[in-house]
Write a protein that holds these residues in place. Structure first.
Motif, PDB file in Angstrom:
ATOM      1  N   LYS A  22       0.851  -1.177   0.000  1.00 31.86           N
ATOM      2  CA  LYS A  22       0.000   0.000   0.000  1.00 31.86           C
ATOM      3  C   LYS A  22       0.893   1.235   0.000  1.00 31.86           C
ATOM      4  CE  LYS A  22      -4.440   0.925   1.730  1.00 31.86           C
ATOM      5  NZ  LYS A  22      -5.612   0.406   2.087  1.00 31.86           N
ATOM      6  N   GLY A  23       0.417   2.290  -0.599  1.00 32.49           N
ATOM      7  CA  GLY A  23       1.206   3.517  -0.654  1.00 32.49           C
ATOM      8  C   GLY A  23       2.363   3.381  -1.631  1.00 32.49           C
ATOM      9  N   THR A  24       3.517   3.889  -1.243  1.00 31.46           N
ATOM     10  CA  THR A  24       4.674   3.861  -2.142  1.00 31.46           C
ATOM     11  C   THR A  24       5.530   2.610  -1.991  1.00 31.46           C
ATOM     12  OG1 THR A  24       6.022   5.089  -0.562  1.00 31.46           O
ATOM     13  CG2 THR A  24       4.819   6.377  -2.205  1.00 31.46           C
ATOM     14  N   ALA A  25       5.111   1.645  -1.188  1.00 30.23           N
ATOM     15  CA  ALA A  25       5.862   0.398  -1.024  1.00 30.23           C
ATOM     16  C   ALA A  25       5.842  -0.396  -2.324  1.00 30.23           C
ATOM     17  CB  ALA A  25       5.260  -0.429   0.102  1.00 30.23           C
ATOM     18  N   SER A  26       6.976  -0.983  -2.657  1.00 34.19           N
ATOM     19  CA  SER A  26       7.101  -1.751  -3.891  1.00 34.19           C
ATOM     20  C   SER A  26       7.038  -3.245  -3.608  1.00 34.19           C
ATOM     21  CB  SER A  26       8.428  -1.425  -4.579  1.00 34.19           C
ATOM     22  OG  SER A  26       8.658  -2.297  -5.662  1.00 34.19           O
ATOM     23  N   GLU A  27       6.208  -3.944  -4.359  1.00 33.85           N
ATOM     24  CA  GLU A  27       6.108  -5.400  -4.222  1.00 33.85           C
ATOM     25  C   GLU A  27       7.440  -6.071  -4.504  1.00 33.85           C
ATOM     26  OE1 GLU A  27       4.188  -3.926  -6.781  1.00 33.85           O
ATOM     27  OE2 GLU A  27       2.368  -3.567  -5.649  1.00 33.85           O
ATOM     28  N   HIS A  28       8.265  -5.456  -5.322  1.00 39.05           N
ATOM     29  CA  HIS A  28       9.540  -6.042  -5.736  1.00 39.05           C
ATOM     30  C   HIS A  28      10.567  -6.077  -4.603  1.00 39.05           C
ATOM     31  CE1 HIS A  28       7.991  -6.093  -9.768  1.00 39.05           C
ATOM     32  NE2 HIS A  28       7.734  -4.795  -9.682  1.00 39.05           N
ATOM     33  N   SER A  29      10.356  -5.314  -3.549  1.00 45.11           N
ATOM     34  CA  SER A  29      11.307  -5.285  -2.443  1.00 45.11           C
ATOM     35  C   SER A  29      10.947  -6.267  -1.327  1.00 45.11           C
ATOM     36  CB  SER A  29      11.421  -3.865  -1.882  1.00 45.11           C
ATOM     37  OG  SER A  29      10.171  -3.422  -1.412  1.00 45.11           O
ATOM     38  N   ALA A  30       9.910  -7.048  -1.492  1.00 43.94           N
ATOM     39  CA  ALA A  30       9.449  -7.960  -0.439  1.00 43.94           C
ATOM     40  C   ALA A  30      10.545  -8.937  -0.012  1.00 43.94           C
ATOM     41  CB  ALA A  30       8.209  -8.725  -0.896  1.00 43.94           C
ATOM     42  N   GLY A  31      11.264  -9.509  -0.930  1.00 49.34           N
ATOM     43  CA  GLY A  31      12.306 -10.497  -0.608  1.00 49.34           C
ATOM     44  C   GLY A  31      13.404  -9.918   0.258  1.00 49.34           C
ATOM     45  N   ILE A  32      13.900  -8.753  -0.098  1.00 50.91           N
ATOM     46  CA  ILE A  32      14.986  -8.141   0.674  1.00 50.91           C
ATOM     47  C   ILE A  32      14.489  -7.672   2.033  1.00 50.91           C
ATOM     48  CG2 ILE A  32      14.755  -5.831  -0.300  1.00 50.91           C
ATOM     49  CD1 ILE A  32      18.057  -7.582   0.561  1.00 50.91           C
ATOM     50  N   ILE A  33      13.243  -7.217   2.099  1.00 48.29           N
ATOM     51  CA  ILE A  33      12.678  -6.789   3.386  1.00 48.29           C
ATOM     52  C   ILE A  33      12.558  -7.992   4.326  1.00 48.29           C
ATOM     53  CG2 ILE A  33      10.662  -5.792   4.527  1.00 48.29           C
ATOM     54  CD1 ILE A  33      12.282  -3.778   2.881  1.00 48.29           C
ATOM     55  N   VAL A  34      12.137  -9.136   3.818  1.00 45.45           N
ATOM     56  CA  VAL A  34      12.041 -10.343   4.638  1.00 45.45           C
ATOM     57  C   VAL A  34      13.432 -10.775   5.095  1.00 45.45           C
ATOM     58  CG1 VAL A  34      11.459 -12.805   4.596  1.00 45.45           C
ATOM     59  CG2 VAL A  34       9.861 -11.124   3.693  1.00 45.45           C
ATOM     60  N   ALA A  35      14.438 -10.670   4.238  1.00 43.65           N
ATOM     61  CA  ALA A  35      15.804 -11.030   4.622  1.00 43.65           C
ATOM     62  C   ALA A  35      16.302 -10.106   5.745  1.00 43.65           C
ATOM     63  CB  ALA A  35      16.729 -10.951   3.411  1.00 43.65           C
ATOM     64  N   ILE A  36      16.026  -8.800   5.645  1.00 41.25           N
ATOM     65  CA  ILE A  36      16.410  -7.852   6.693  1.00 41.25           C
ATOM     66  C   ILE A  36      15.683  -8.186   7.994  1.00 41.25           C
ATOM     67  CG2 ILE A  36      16.232  -5.433   7.412  1.00 41.25           C
ATOM     68  CD1 ILE A  36      16.696  -4.693   4.444  1.00 41.25           C
ATOM     69  N   SER A  37      14.411  -8.502   7.895  1.00 42.12           N
ATOM     70  CA  SER A  37      13.621  -8.860   9.074  1.00 42.12           C
ATOM     71  C   SER A  37      14.168 -10.117   9.746  1.00 42.12           C
ATOM     72  CB  SER A  37      12.165  -9.067   8.672  1.00 42.12           C
ATOM     73  OG  SER A  37      11.413  -9.500   9.760  1.00 42.12           O
ATOM     74  N   ASP A  38      14.546 -11.085   8.954  1.00 40.98           N
ATOM     75  CA  ASP A  38      15.095 -12.324   9.492  1.00 40.98           C
ATOM     76  C   ASP A  38      16.388 -12.049  10.254  1.00 40.98           C
ATOM     77  OD1 ASP A  38      15.237 -15.202   9.806  1.00 40.98           O
ATOM     78  OD2 ASP A  38      16.819 -15.187   8.283  1.00 40.98           O
ATOM     79  N   LEU A  39      17.256 -11.225   9.683  1.00 37.84           N
ATOM     80  CA  LEU A  39      18.507 -10.885  10.361  1.00 37.84           C
ATOM     81  C   LEU A  39      18.243 -10.067  11.625  1.00 37.84           C
ATOM     82  CD1 LEU A  39      20.735 -10.014   7.289  1.00 37.84           C
ATOM     83  CD2 LEU A  39      20.919 -12.005   8.780  1.00 37.84           C
ATOM     84  N   ALA A  40      17.288  -9.143  11.569  1.00 38.92           N
ATOM     85  CA  ALA A  40      16.965  -8.316  12.729  1.00 38.92           C
ATOM     86  C   ALA A  40      16.412  -9.167  13.866  1.00 38.92           C
ATOM     87  CB  ALA A  40      15.964  -7.232  12.347  1.00 38.92           C
ATOM     88  N   SER A  41      15.632 -10.182  13.550  1.00 38.34           N
ATOM     89  CA  SER A  41      15.052 -11.032  14.598  1.00 38.34           C
ATOM     90  C   SER A  41      16.124 -11.851  15.304  1.00 38.34           C
ATOM     91  CB  SER A  41      13.980 -11.946  14.023  1.00 38.34           C
ATOM     92  OG  SER A  41      14.550 -12.891  13.149  1.00 38.34           O
ATOM     93  N   LYS A  42      17.256 -12.075  14.661  1.00 37.99           N
ATOM     94  CA  LYS A  42      18.349 -12.831  15.286  1.00 37.99           C
ATOM     95  C   LYS A  42      19.133 -11.983  16.286  1.00 37.99           C
ATOM     96  CE  LYS A  42      18.728 -16.020  11.478  1.00 37.99           C
ATOM     97  NZ  LYS A  42      19.491 -16.505  10.337  1.00 37.99           N
ATOM     98  N   LEU A  43      18.962 -10.659  16.256  1.00 34.74           N
ATOM     99  CA  LEU A  43      19.649  -9.799  17.209  1.00 34.74           C
ATOM    100  C   LEU A  43      19.134 -10.022  18.628  1.00 34.74           C
ATOM    101  CD1 LEU A  43      19.754  -6.449  15.216  1.00 34.74           C
ATOM    102  CD2 LEU A  43      21.668  -7.976  15.696  1.00 34.74           C
ATOM    103  N   ASP A  44      17.848 -10.253  18.775  1.00 37.08           N
ATOM    104  CA  ASP A  44      17.239 -10.527  20.080  1.00 37.08           C
ATOM    105  C   ASP A  44      16.171 -11.601  19.898  1.00 37.08           C
ATOM    106  OD1 ASP A  44      16.315 -10.582  22.636  1.00 37.08           O
ATOM    107  OD2 ASP A  44      15.587  -8.507  22.654  1.00 37.08           O
TER     108      ASP A  44
END
Length: 59
Positions: A22-44
């Protein structure tokens, strides 16, 4: 989308498949956003799922 300053929102599954954008978010960035989220969840590992907020010079 109701938060002031929010210009886009992306919803993806844990494999990077875009479920909605929704808004200006791009569907094409979903994969990289999930990868960032996965790495962030490993911090804590004891905390709940991370919320990722991306900022740039123009947004």
């Amino acid at each position: 989308m109701d938060v002031p300053g929010n210009v886009g929102c992306l919803l993806a599954n844990n494999q990077g498949l875009c479920l909605g954008a929704k808004g200006t978010a791009s569907e094409h960035s979903a994969g990289i956003i999930v990868a960032i989220s996965d790495l962030a969840s490993k911090l804590d590992p004891t905390s709940s799922s991370p919320v990722i907020s991306l900022e740039s010079n123009d947004k």
